[in-house]
Design a protein around this motif. Structure first.
Motif, PDB file in Angstrom:
ATOM      1  N   UNK A  91     -13.217  13.056   3.170  1.00 12.16           N
ATOM      2  CA  UNK A  91     -11.875  13.565   3.468  1.00 12.16           C
ATOM      3  C   UNK A  91     -11.581  13.604   4.962  1.00 12.16           C
ATOM      4  N   UNK A  92     -12.547  13.282   5.783  1.00 13.41           N
ATOM      5  CA  UNK A  92     -12.266  13.134   7.215  1.00 13.41           C
ATOM      6  C   UNK A  92     -11.543  11.823   7.506  1.00 13.41           C
ATOM      7  N   UNK A  93     -11.504  10.953   6.533  1.00 10.67           N
ATOM      8  CA  UNK A  93     -10.809   9.676   6.658  1.00 10.67           C
ATOM      9  C   UNK A  93      -9.485   9.741   5.896  1.00 10.67           C
ATOM     10  N   UNK A  94      -8.510   8.865   6.225  1.00  7.54           N
ATOM     11  CA  UNK A  94      -7.254   8.843   5.470  1.00  7.54           C
ATOM     12  C   UNK A  94      -7.502   8.617   3.980  1.00  7.54           C
ATOM     13  N   UNK A  95      -6.693   9.228   3.142  1.00  6.35           N
ATOM     14  CA  UNK A  95      -6.823   9.033   1.698  1.00  6.35           C
ATOM     15  C   UNK A  95      -6.487   7.583   1.343  1.00  6.35           C
ATOM     16  N   UNK A  96      -7.270   6.970   0.457  1.00  5.06           N
ATOM     17  CA  UNK A  96      -7.075   5.559   0.107  1.00  5.06           C
ATOM     18  C   UNK A  96      -5.976   5.375  -0.935  1.00  5.06           C
ATOM     19  N   UNK A  97      -4.800   5.934  -0.653  1.00  4.56           N
ATOM     20  CA  UNK A  97      -3.677   5.894  -1.582  1.00  4.56           C
ATOM     21  C   UNK A  97      -2.387   5.622  -0.807  1.00  4.56           C
TER      22      UNK A  97
END
Length: 221
Positions: A104-110
């Motif tokens: 969750x430290x990365x952008x959501x893959x959506x």
């Protein structure tokens, strides 16, 4: 991300991987009380698809699927998600569940405005900095459709473990290998900036007991 925060994040990832491996289905099959509540809230809002962040081995994601929702489950532990997929097959809901390994430290893959409801039980109060928590809630707002609902739970500064154990700064304390970011109320309010804050419900869970808030907030249409 500072080196210290990065090291703590990686240590937590390893700890959760080994914990799920050593204790399959460690939280049991029954859904958490917040997930049962969220399912009712999501249904009342007319949602049909749910993103669960920090799904672990899936007790709550599976509950949403059994309740008829289409579920996208994310977690940074491949071991937990493997257990979730096997359980979904066993329970006959595999066609309604997709899983994605995600930190969750990365952008959501959506894509933007692609889900109707988001749920996270004790994810936001993991070893995340205040800045990372704000970024994550910003991502939730990005992927939610207008009028979409976000239900999350966090341990707060009234919890018995707050202020004890190994201090990592930024209200993060570690006990038994698990690091927790304990929420002050002003953080809850600031995360609802630009949202409608529907409810902040205090409850207890577990043997300590852990003291938590269940927060429900809605994205404006």
């Amino acid at each position: 991300m500072s080196d210290n925060v990065r090291e703590l994040a990686e240590a937590q990832r390893r700890h959760w991987q080994s914990t799920y491996t050593a204790h399959p289905g460690m939280y049991g099959d029954a859904p958490s009380a917040p997930a049962a509540h969220a399912a009712r809230v999501f249904r009342a809002a007319g949602a049909v698809d749910v993103l669960e962040m920090g799904a672990g081995h899936g007790r709550d994601a599976l509950h949403f699927a059994r309740e008829g929702f289409t579920v996208r489950a994310t977690d940074f532990s491949p071991v937990g998600l493997d257990q979730l997929r096997r359980a979904a097959q066993d329970q006959g809901v595999a066609e309604r569940v997709t899983t994605t390994v995600h930190d969750v430290r990365e952008p959501l893959p959506l894509p933007d405005a692609s889900v109707e409801a988001v749920f996270a039980h004790m994810l936001l109060c993991m070893a995340l900095s205040t800045e990372e928590i704000h970024a994550l809630v910003g991502e939730v707002g990005r992927v939610l459709k207008p009028g979409g609902t976000f239900v999350y739970t966090v341990r707060h500064t009234g919890d018995a473990h707050y202020g004890s154990g190994t201090a990592h700064g930024d209200d993060i304390y570690e006990h038994g290998g698990f690091a927790v970011h304990f929420f002050p109320r002003h953080l809850v309010d600031s995360l609802a900036d630009g949202w409608t804050l529907d409810e902040v419900h205090a409850f207890e869970e577990g043997d300590l007991p852990r003291r938590l808030w269940r927060i429900t907030q809605t994205l404006p249409r």
